[in-house]
Design a protein around this motif. Structure first.
Motif, PDB file in Angstrom:
ATOM      1  N   GLU A 242      15.814  10.845   5.309  1.00  0.00           N
ATOM      2  CA  GLU A 242      16.618  11.460   6.369  1.00  0.00           C
ATOM      3  C   GLU A 242      15.897  12.648   6.987  1.00  0.00           C
ATOM      4  O   GLU A 242      16.458  13.737   7.179  1.00  0.00           O
ATOM      5  CB  GLU A 242      17.990  11.876   5.814  1.00  0.00           C
ATOM      6  N   LYS A 243      14.611  12.427   7.304  1.00  0.00           N
ATOM      7  CA  LYS A 243      13.771  13.447   7.923  1.00  0.00           C
ATOM      8  C   LYS A 243      13.258  12.944   9.268  1.00  0.00           C
ATOM      9  O   LYS A 243      12.921  11.760   9.410  1.00  0.00           O
ATOM     10  CB  LYS A 243      12.574  13.790   7.017  1.00  0.00           C
ATOM     11  N   ASP A 244      13.170  13.846  10.222  1.00  0.00           N
ATOM     12  CA  ASP A 244      12.658  13.492  11.546  1.00  0.00           C
ATOM     13  C   ASP A 244      11.144  13.632  11.582  1.00  0.00           C
ATOM     14  O   ASP A 244      10.556  14.408  10.811  1.00  0.00           O
ATOM     15  CB  ASP A 244      13.267  14.400  12.614  1.00  0.00           C
ATOM     16  N   ILE A 245      10.528  12.906  12.503  1.00  0.00           N
ATOM     17  CA  ILE A 245       9.096  13.047  12.731  1.00  0.00           C
ATOM     18  C   ILE A 245       8.808  12.733  14.192  1.00  0.00           C
ATOM     19  O   ILE A 245       9.268  11.720  14.731  1.00  0.00           O
ATOM     20  CB  ILE A 245       8.269  12.131  11.794  1.00  0.00           C
ATOM     21  N   THR A 246       8.063  13.618  14.856  1.00  0.00           N
ATOM     22  CA  THR A 246       7.679  13.394  16.243  1.00  0.00           C
ATOM     23  C   THR A 246       6.415  12.552  16.287  1.00  0.00           C
ATOM     24  O   THR A 246       5.718  12.380  15.268  1.00  0.00           O
ATOM     25  CB  THR A 246       7.415  14.728  16.963  1.00  0.00           C
ATOM     26  N   GLU A 247       6.087  12.058  17.451  1.00  0.00           N
ATOM     27  CA  GLU A 247       4.859  11.273  17.593  1.00  0.00           C
ATOM     28  C   GLU A 247       3.629  12.119  17.282  1.00  0.00           C
ATOM     29  O   GLU A 247       2.670  11.637  16.683  1.00  0.00           O
ATOM     30  CB  GLU A 247       4.760  10.692  19.010  1.00  0.00           C
ATOM     31  N   LYS A 248       3.680  13.387  17.675  1.00  0.00           N
ATOM     32  CA  LYS A 248       2.550  14.287  17.391  1.00  0.00           C
ATOM     33  C   LYS A 248       2.394  14.488  15.887  1.00  0.00           C
ATOM     34  O   LYS A 248       1.284  14.433  15.341  1.00  0.00           O
ATOM     35  CB  LYS A 248       2.762  15.632  18.079  1.00  0.00           C
ATOM     36  N   GLU A 249       3.510  14.713  15.212  1.00  0.00           N
ATOM     37  CA  GLU A 249       3.472  14.906  13.758  1.00  0.00           C
ATOM     38  C   GLU A 249       3.015  13.636  13.054  1.00  0.00           C
ATOM     39  O   GLU A 249       2.264  13.696  12.068  1.00  0.00           O
ATOM     40  CB  GLU A 249       4.851  15.331  13.249  1.00  0.00           C
ATOM     41  N   LEU A 250       3.447  12.489  13.558  1.00  0.00           N
ATOM     42  CA  LEU A 250       3.025  11.218  12.979  1.00  0.00           C
ATOM     43  C   LEU A 250       1.516  11.040  13.097  1.00  0.00           C
ATOM     44  O   LEU A 250       0.844  10.646  12.134  1.00  0.00           O
ATOM     45  CB  LEU A 250       3.754  10.061  13.663  1.00  0.00           C
ATOM     46  N   THR A 251       0.983  11.355  14.274  1.00  0.00           N
ATOM     47  CA  THR A 251      -0.466  11.235  14.491  1.00  0.00           C
ATOM     48  C   THR A 251      -1.226  12.174  13.547  1.00  0.00           C
ATOM     49  O   THR A 251      -2.233  11.786  12.942  1.00  0.00           O
ATOM     50  CB  THR A 251      -0.815  11.568  15.950  1.00  0.00           C
ATOM     51  N   GLN A 252      -0.736  13.410  13.418  1.00  0.00           N
ATOM     52  CA  GLN A 252      -1.381  14.381  12.523  1.00  0.00           C
ATOM     53  C   GLN A 252      -1.339  13.907  11.077  1.00  0.00           C
ATOM     54  O   GLN A 252      -2.323  14.038  10.338  1.00  0.00           O
ATOM     55  CB  GLN A 252      -0.683  15.741  12.632  1.00  0.00           C
ATOM     56  N   LEU A 253      -0.184  13.370  10.683  1.00  0.00           N
ATOM     57  CA  LEU A 253      -0.023  12.953   9.288  1.00  0.00           C
ATOM     58  C   LEU A 253      -0.896  11.744   8.972  1.00  0.00           C
ATOM     59  O   LEU A 253      -1.527  11.688   7.903  1.00  0.00           O
ATOM     60  CB  LEU A 253       1.446  12.642   9.001  1.00  0.00           C
ATOM     61  N   VAL A 254      -0.967  10.796   9.865  1.00  0.00           N
ATOM     62  CA  VAL A 254      -1.833   9.628   9.655  1.00  0.00           C
ATOM     63  C   VAL A 254      -3.289  10.074   9.520  1.00  0.00           C
ATOM     64  O   VAL A 254      -4.029   9.591   8.646  1.00  0.00           O
ATOM     65  CB  VAL A 254      -1.672   8.610  10.808  1.00  0.00           C
ATOM     66  N   ASP A 255      -3.689  11.023  10.367  1.00  0.00           N
ATOM     67  CA  ASP A 255      -5.061  11.536  10.295  1.00  0.00           C
ATOM     68  C   ASP A 255      -5.298  12.273   8.980  1.00  0.00           C
ATOM     69  O   ASP A 255      -6.316  12.078   8.306  1.00  0.00           O
ATOM     70  CB  ASP A 255      -5.327  12.473  11.472  1.00  0.00           C
ATOM     71  N   HIS A 256      -4.339  13.119   8.574  1.00  0.00           N
ATOM     72  CA  HIS A 256      -4.451  13.878   7.328  1.00  0.00           C
ATOM     73  C   HIS A 256      -4.561  12.958   6.112  1.00  0.00           C
ATOM     74  O   HIS A 256      -5.246  13.273   5.138  1.00  0.00           O
ATOM     75  CB  HIS A 256      -3.227  14.784   7.189  1.00  0.00           C
ATOM     76  N   LEU A 257      -3.891  11.803   6.193  1.00  0.00           N
ATOM     77  CA  LEU A 257      -3.852  10.867   5.066  1.00  0.00           C
ATOM     78  C   LEU A 257      -4.954   9.812   5.117  1.00  0.00           C
ATOM     79  O   LEU A 257      -4.991   8.917   4.264  1.00  0.00           O
ATOM     80  CB  LEU A 257      -2.496  10.158   5.020  1.00  0.00           C
TER      81      LEU A 257
END
Length: 584
Positions: A242-257
C-alpha cells in the motif's frame, strides 16, 4: 537436545563431514503441530541447521511480532538481498542516500544469523527487536520455525522462489567463500539435494508458502520474474505494501537495483570480510577467518636478530613512527624515503589476511590496464611470512605488525629483535579506527560511530580487545630490546621522542639532522607525502571515496564523535575506568 517448542536430532557426522561445518548440525523438528497448514506430516518435517543455532532457537520462536512488520522470507540464495533493498526503499520513501550510508544488515537484520554464525559482531535478534516500525526483517527459516506470532498477528510476508538448480550453484559458491568448503561441486550438490545444508530441504520450504500465496498478507514472487521484469515486480510490491511510487521513483529504483549498481554498493554487497571471523587465544583476539588457515605460518616465521619491528594497536601513530624509525636507521636518507613507498620499505606483516580472494579479484579487474597497480596488488596480498623471508640475508628488515605479543612469532623475542610499541589514548584510537574502517574496502564498515563504539568496547573488530593488547606489551616493556612510546608524548615533544628512539636503535643524529627529521614528520608535510599517505592504496581503489584520508588530523583530545554523542563519551569513560590500566 530437547526444547519447549522444538527438538533436535544430530545429523550423523559421516553425512556432513565434507561440508567442513565446525559445530556439526542437526535436524530440527517442531514439538507441536504448527498453527498453519504445512506440506506433509508435521511430525516428520525438519530443517537442517548448524548446532550453534540451538542457542537462539527459543528466542526466535518467541520473538515479538508487530503487525506493521514486513518480512522477507526465502530459501537461501534466492534473491533475498535484492528483495530486501527494494522493499526497504519502498517502505522508506525511496531514501537512496540513507540506503547508501547504512548497511543493509542494519536496516534489515537477518533474524537468526546469530545462530548460524555465533561470532557475528552484534546480536541480530536484539537488533531486529529494537528497529523502529515498520521493521523489515529477513529470515531463511521454514514456516514451522518462524516466530509463532507471525501466524496470529499476520504481518506482511514477501516470499521469493528461485530455480533450485541456480540457487544450489549460488549456495555452493557461498559455502566456499563463507564457510571454507573445499569439496567438489558434485558433492555439494548431492548434499544440497539430500537436505544436509543449512535451511534445507528446499522443496518443503517453498511449497509451504506456495500454498499460502493467496493469503492477503503473503506475496509470492520469483527471482526469475524479477530478472525478467523488475519494474512490474516493484509495482506489485508497492501495491501489496500500500505504497505509492511515481514514474521517476520507479526509474531511480530500477537503476539502483541493477546488477552493476548492487555489486558496487558497499551497503549491500557485504564487501568487507566475506568468510566470517575467529577469536584467537584466551583473550579472544578478533581476526578474519583466514587467520585460522595461516596461523601456523605466521607463528613459525623466522625472525632475524637485526630485524626492527613496530608493534602497535591500529591507529596509534604507527605510520608516523614507521617513517621515523626507517629514517633514523637509514642515515636520514630522505631521497630514498620519498622515492620508495613506506609499504615497501616497511611491510605490514599480516595485512594480506584482510585481502579476501574476492576483493583481490575485483581489484585486479578494476586495474587490468595498469601494470604497476597490478604489481602492487600482488605485493600487498602476499603473506608477510613469504615476502619477508625472501629478503636477502644481510639486508635489514623493517616490519610492521598489529599482532599482540602473544601472537608474534616466538623467534622475534628469541632473537631479541628491536621492538617499538606505541600507545595512544584509546578514545582517540577508537575514533581514528572508526574512520579507517569506513575508509578501507577490505574493512567495509558503513555504520555510524555509535554502533562502531559498541564493537570496539566489546572487542569485536580486528586486533581487539584493546586493553589485552596493551597489557601484553606492558608485560614485556622491561626487556632491553623493547621500547615503549606514547603518541601524546610524540605530539608534545617530537624532538625528545626522536632522540630516545635514535638511542634505542644505536644511531647518532646531528642537530641539523634532527631538525630536518622534525620538519619531514610535520603533520602538514606528512599528509602531503605520497610515499606515506596511502596514495598507492587510493590508486588501486582499495580506499572508499568520500571518507577521511589515511593520514587524518594527527591530534588528540576530546573529538567531535564524542561531543556530538555525550552518551558515547560517558560509555567510553566508564569503560576506561573498568580497565584500570595505565598506558605507560
Amino acid at each position: 537436545m530437547p526444547f519447549s517448542s522444538y527438538f533436535a536430532a544430530n545429523v550423523p557426522y559421516e553425512q556432513v563431514e565434507k561440508l567442513t561445518t565446525s559445530t556439526g548440525c542437526s535436524y530440527i523438528y517442531s514439538s507441536s503441530q504448527p498453527s498453519v497448514p504445512i506440506v506433509g506430516d508435521w511430525r516428520t518435517r525438519y530443517c537442517t541447521l548448524d548446532n550453534s543455532f540451538q542457542d537462539v532457537l527459543e528466542r526466535v520462536h518467541s520473538f515479538e511480532i508487530r503487525k506493521e512488520d514486513v518480512w522477507i522470507v526465502t530459501s537461501t540464495k534466492c534473491g533475498t538481498t535484492w528483495t530486501q533493498e527494494m522493499t526497504w526503499l519502498i517502505l522508506n520513501n525511496y531514501d537512496f542516500e540513507k540506503a547508501k550510508e547504512i548497511d543493509l544488515t542494519i536496516r534489515s537484520p537477518f533474524l537468526e544469523f546469530n545462530g548460524v554464525v555465533p561470532n557475528v559482531p552484534h546480536d541480530t535478534i536484539d537488533a531486529a527487536d529494537k528497529l523502529d516500525s515498520p521493521r523489515l526483517i529477513k529470515s531463511h527459516l521454514p514456516v514451522m520455525l518462524l516466530p509463532k506470532q507471525i501466524w496470529t498477528k499476520k504481518p506482511k510476508i514477501i516470499y521469493v522462489f528461485r530455480n533450485p538448480k541456480d540457487a544450489a550453484i549460488s549456495y555452493y559458491h557461498h559455502w566456499r567463500g563463507m564457510v571454507g568448503y573445499t569439496g567438489t561441486k558434485e558433492d555439494f550438490m548431492q548434499l544440497y539435494m539430500d537436505g544436509y545444508v543449512n535451511f534445507n530441504p528446499f522443496w518443503p520450504h517453498v511449497l509451504d508458502f506456495w500454498q499460502m500465496r493467496h493469503e492477503p498478507n503473503v506475496f509470492f514472487t520469483s527471482y526469475e520474474r524479477m530478472k525478467k521484469n523488475l519494474s512490474s515486480v516493484i509495482k506489485d510490491i508497492c501495491h501489496f505494501l500500500e505504497k505509492d511510487i511515481t514514474e521517476k521513483e520507479l526509474t531511480q529504483l530500477v537503476d539502483h537495483l541493477s546488477f552493476d549498481k548492487m555489486k558496487d554498493n558497499p551497503a549491500c554487497n557485504h564487501s568487507s570480510e566475506k568468510t566470517g571471523f575467529v577469536q584467537v587465544g584466551p583473550e579472544k583476539y578478533f581476526f578474519p577467518n583466514k587467520y585460522k588457515n595461516e596461523a601456523k605460518e605466521y607463528y613459525n616465521f623466522e625472525a632475524r636478530s637485526d630485524d626492527v619491528w613496530i608493534a602497535t594497536f591500529p591507529r596509534s601513530g604507527t605510520t608516523w613512527t614507521q617513517e621515523m624509525i626507517w629514517l633514523i636507521a637509514n642515515n636520514l636518507d630522505f631521497d630514498a624515503a620519498k622515492s620508495q613507498l613506506l609499504t615497501e620499505r616497511f611491510p605490514f606483516f599480516e595485512f594480506p589476511l584482510f585481502v579476501h580472494p574476492e576483493i583481490k579479484s575485483k581489484l585486479i579487474e578494476e586495474n587490468a590496464n595498469d601494470a604497476d597497480n597490478l604489481k602492487f596488488i600482488e605485493l600487498i596480498s602476499r603473506p608477510g611470512y613469504q615476502s619477508l623471508s625472501e629478503i636477502e640475508i644481510g639486508k635489514r628488515r623493517f616490519i610492521k605488525t598489529h599482532f599482540p605479543f602473544s601472537l608474534l612469532p616466538p623467534s622475534v623475542l628469541e632473537k631479541k629483535c628491536k621492538i617499538i610499541y606505541v600507545t595512544r589514548d584509546p578514545k582517540d584510537v577508537a575514533v581514528s579506527y572508526y574512520h579507517l574502517n569506513r575508509l578501507y574496502r577490505t574493512q567495509g564498515y558503513v555504520g555510524d560511530f555509535s554502533r562502531y563504539w559498541s564493537y570496539f568496547e566489546r572487542g569485536l573488530n580486528p586486533w581487539l580487545p584493546y586493553h589485552s593488547h596493551i597489557k601484553e606489551a606492558l608485560a614485556h616493556s622491561h626487556l632491553p630490546n623493547v621500547l615503549m612510546l606514547k603518541y601524546e608524548d610524540m605530539l608534545k615533544d617530537l624532538s625528545a621522542t626522536i632522540t630516545k628512539l635514535a638511542s634505542f636503535l644505536d644511531c647518532n643524529l646531528t642537530t641539523e639532522g634532527l631538525e630536518n627529521l622534525i620538519n619531514h614528520l610535520n603533520i602538514t608535510n606528512f599528509r602531503k607525502n605520497s610515499a606515506v599517505n596511502g596514495h598507492e592504496m587510493e590508486a588501486i581503489g582499495i580506499l572508499n571515496k568520500g571518507e577521511a584520508g589515511f593520514v587524518r588530523t594527527g591530534g588528540s583530545g576530546v573529538q567531535k564523535e564524542y561531543t556530538d554523542n555525550p552518551e558515547i563519551l560517558k560509555k567510553a569513560n566508564n569503560w576506561l575506568e573498568r580497565q584500570q590500566i595505565d598506558l605507560i
